[in-house]
Write an enzyme that holds these catalytic residues in place. Structure first.
Site, mmCIF file in Angstrom:
data_model
loop_
_atom_site.group_PDB
_atom_site.id
_atom_site.type_symbol
_atom_site.label_atom_id
_atom_site.label_comp_id
_atom_site.label_asym_id
_atom_site.label_seq_id
_atom_site.Cartn_x
_atom_site.Cartn_y
_atom_site.Cartn_z
ATOM 1 N N CYS A 1 -38.081 65.804 72.887
ATOM 2 C CA CYS A 1 -37.930 67.345 74.548
ATOM 3 C C CYS A 1 -36.647 66.990 74.013
ATOM 4 C CB CYS A 1 -38.741 67.228 75.442
ATOM 5 S SG CYS A 1 -39.124 65.509 76.270
ATOM 6 N N HIS B 1 -35.777 67.181 82.447
ATOM 7 C CA HIS B 1 -34.361 66.738 82.483
ATOM 8 C C HIS B 1 -33.039 67.164 82.311
ATOM 9 C CE1 HIS B 1 -37.040 63.839 80.236
ATOM 10 N NE2 HIS B 1 -37.746 64.294 80.063
HETATM 11 P P1 NAD Z 1 -50.625 63.062 76.328
HETATM 12 O O1 NAD Z 1 -50.934 61.637 76.943
HETATM 13 O O2 NAD Z 1 -50.572 64.388 77.587
HETATM 14 O O3 NAD Z 1 -51.712 63.519 75.610
HETATM 15 C C1 NAD Z 1 -51.984 63.250 74.322
HETATM 16 C C2 NAD Z 1 -53.196 63.321 73.715
HETATM 17 O O4 NAD Z 1 -54.224 62.978 73.166
HETATM 18 C C3 NAD Z 1 -54.784 63.188 75.571
HETATM 19 O O5 NAD Z 1 -55.448 63.921 74.751
HETATM 20 C C4 NAD Z 1 -55.279 61.949 75.396
HETATM 21 O O6 NAD Z 1 -56.521 61.850 75.213
HETATM 22 C C5 NAD Z 1 -55.341 62.594 73.212
HETATM 23 N N1 NAD Z 1 -55.807 60.738 72.808
HETATM 24 C C6 NAD Z 1 -55.279 59.584 72.915
HETATM 25 N N2 NAD Z 1 -55.558 58.399 71.374
HETATM 26 C C7 NAD Z 1 -55.779 59.231 70.368
HETATM 27 C C8 NAD Z 1 -56.404 59.318 69.304
HETATM 28 N N3 NAD Z 1 -56.350 58.227 68.772
HETATM 29 N N4 NAD Z 1 -56.901 60.503 68.421
HETATM 30 C C9 NAD Z 1 -56.307 61.754 68.931
HETATM 31 N N5 NAD Z 1 -56.773 61.633 70.331
HETATM 32 C C10 NAD Z 1 -55.503 60.881 70.805
HETATM 33 O O7 NAD Z 1 -49.004 62.948 75.847
HETATM 34 P P2 NAD Z 1 -48.757 63.997 74.898
HETATM 35 O O8 NAD Z 1 -46.975 63.791 76.636
HETATM 36 O O9 NAD Z 1 -48.814 65.296 74.948
HETATM 37 O O10 NAD Z 1 -47.161 63.652 74.418
HETATM 38 C C11 NAD Z 1 -47.310 63.590 72.568
HETATM 39 C C12 NAD Z 1 -47.180 62.852 71.902
HETATM 40 O O11 NAD Z 1 -45.521 64.169 72.053
HETATM 41 C C13 NAD Z 1 -46.353 61.950 71.760
HETATM 42 O O12 NAD Z 1 -45.141 61.102 70.529
HETATM 43 C C14 NAD Z 1 -44.808 62.142 73.277
HETATM 44 O O13 NAD Z 1 -43.663 61.033 72.717
HETATM 45 C C15 NAD Z 1 -44.241 63.592 72.254
HETATM 46 N N6 NAD Z 1 -43.243 64.747 73.144
HETATM 47 C C16 NAD Z 1 -43.937 64.536 75.114
HETATM 48 C C17 NAD Z 1 -42.815 65.205 75.211
HETATM 49 C C18 NAD Z 1 -44.074 64.888 76.862
HETATM 50 O O14 NAD Z 1 -42.947 65.015 77.785
HETATM 51 N N7 NAD Z 1 -44.679 65.276 77.359
HETATM 52 C C19 NAD Z 1 -42.263 65.922 75.071
HETATM 53 C C20 NAD Z 1 -42.157 65.705 73.552
HETATM 54 C C21 NAD Z 1 -41.981 64.822 73.236
#
Ligand code: NAD
Length: 339
Positions: A142, A222
């Site tokens: 992000c 942020h």
């Molecule tokens: P999150 O924890 O909210 O969601 C992750 C999901 O994946 C959950 O539903 C979890 O149950 C599932 N999961 C876990 N292990 C798994 C597996 N082996 N197979 C399938 N599903 C699985 O995470 P998020 O915040 O959505 O982040 C996801 C990605 O996006 C990360 O790489 C993070 O760095 C990136 N990201 C996050 C944000 C943020 O602020 N939340 C912003 C930009 C990018």
């Protein structure tokens, strides 16, 4: 029209938004979403009409026990898709790559994965063409997305000689109660540069970017303080005009009451945005200042939604269904109400 079949692996903060955004595209269809836990998100995905898959066999049984209609495991979902968007927690995507390779499916990873995992890191308005025809692409984090958007536009118009940015990060997403509450400001990391600057350089290679970051006790957004040294002369008005070219950069006025991250998200809710999201990087017009050849400004990043339009465009680029960046970006913007 042949629709690109898209699977979403990992249905959390980012995955649920990406699945909804993909389902709004006339040229794409969601073939399924996968999760590890049969929580309220899993139940909601079924209610929304998505086919739900279990991350692995052991999870399949937990889903069944919870009474959820589950269509199979991740490998079953992959057999029916052209592109998978991996939205699993950081580091899990790297482990999943071999599974995608075996299934012969193209994959888009998120910012929690390393640049080295993929053939191109991606921000649609900065380097769409780089992802064309690739097998593995990463939509950057992000903070990196927000910085790449504004730096990219300034670089194109005025040439950016160097960038210095300070990042005040939200401590956790609103739903992540396990990470809080905290009552501190914490350098994160307590060394310079933070990873964000080098990460921007995986997208915009010719501009040196040094970032420092700290965590603050907030969950909303942020906030960045950015300083760009320009090669060409610019006035405050020309900088504002430059940033106004993008529908993914929203110029806002503190003077009008949009004077905090809280006010920005209130504004997004008032606009009727789904989940109260703000996928644009919000730049405070009031903060834009030009001193000699340097421009200064402040911007806010809604971490939960800024990467959503980027993921949609990454699907078009990686699948090759649209070769023109501007066309894909325009379609995505319209579908998400970024006007
Ligand atoms: P999150 O924890 O909210 O969601 C992750 C999901 O994946 C959950 O539903 C979890 O149950 C599932 N999961 C876990 N292990 C798994 C597996 N082996 N197979 C399938 N599903 C699985 O995470 P998020 O915040 O959505 O982040 C996801 C990605 O996006 C990360 O790489 C993070 O760095 C990136 N990201 C996050 C944000 C943020 O602020 N939340 C912003 C930009 C990018």
């Amino acid at each position: 029209m042949v629709k690109t079949r898209v699977a979403v692996n990992g249905y959390g903060t980012i995955g649920k938004r990406v699945a909804d955004a993909i389902s709004k595209q006339g040229d794409m269809q969601v073939v399924g979403v996968a999760k590890t836990k049969p929580d309220f998100g899993a139940a909601l995905s079924v209610k929304k009409g998505f086919r739900l898959f279990a991350a692995a066999c052991e999870h399949y049984q937990t889903f069944q026990k919870a009474g959820l209609q589950v269509s199979g495991v991740v490998e079953d979902m992959l057999s029916g898709c052209d592109v998978v968007v991996d939205c699993t927690p950081g580091g899990v995507g790297a482990k999943n790559k071999a599974v995608y390779e075996k299934a012969g499916v193209k994959a888009i990873f998120q910012g929690g994965e390393k640049h080295e995992l993929v053939e191109a890191s991606f921000v649609a308005e900065a380097n769409y063409a780089e992802a064309l025809g690739k097998k593995f692409v990463r939509v950057v984090s992000c903070n990196t997305t927000g910085l790449s958007r504004t730096i990219g536009y300034l670089n194109n118009s005025f040439g950016a000689k160097k960038v210095r940015a300070t990042i005040v990060r939200r401590a956790a997403d609103p739903g992540e109660t396990k990470k809080g509450p905290i009552n501190a400001l914490m350098p994160d990391p307590a060394k310079i540069p933070s990873h964000h600057g080098p990460d921007v350089q995986t997208v915009i290679r010719d501009v040196p970017v040094v970032t420092a970051a700290m965590v603050a006790s907030t969950t909303l957004m942020h906030l960045h303080l950015v300083n760009v040294e320009l090669r060409l002369k610019a006035s405050r008005d020309s900088v504002i005009e430059c940033l106004s070219q993008s529908k993914r950069i929203k110029l806002v006025e503190a003077e009008s009451g949009l004077d905090s991250t809280a006010a920005l998200l209130e504004f997004a809710r008032d606009l009727g945005r789904e989940r109260g999201d703000m996928p644009e990087v919000a730049v405070w017009r009031d903060s834009v200042a030009v001193v000699d050849n340097e421009v200064y400004f402040m911007q806010a990043i809604h971490q939960e939604s800024i990467v959503v339009p980027e993921n949609v465009d990454a699907v078009r680029a990686i699948s090759g269904s649209e070769r023109e960046a501007a066309r894909s970006i325009a379609i995505t913007n319209k579908s998400l109400g970024l006007v």
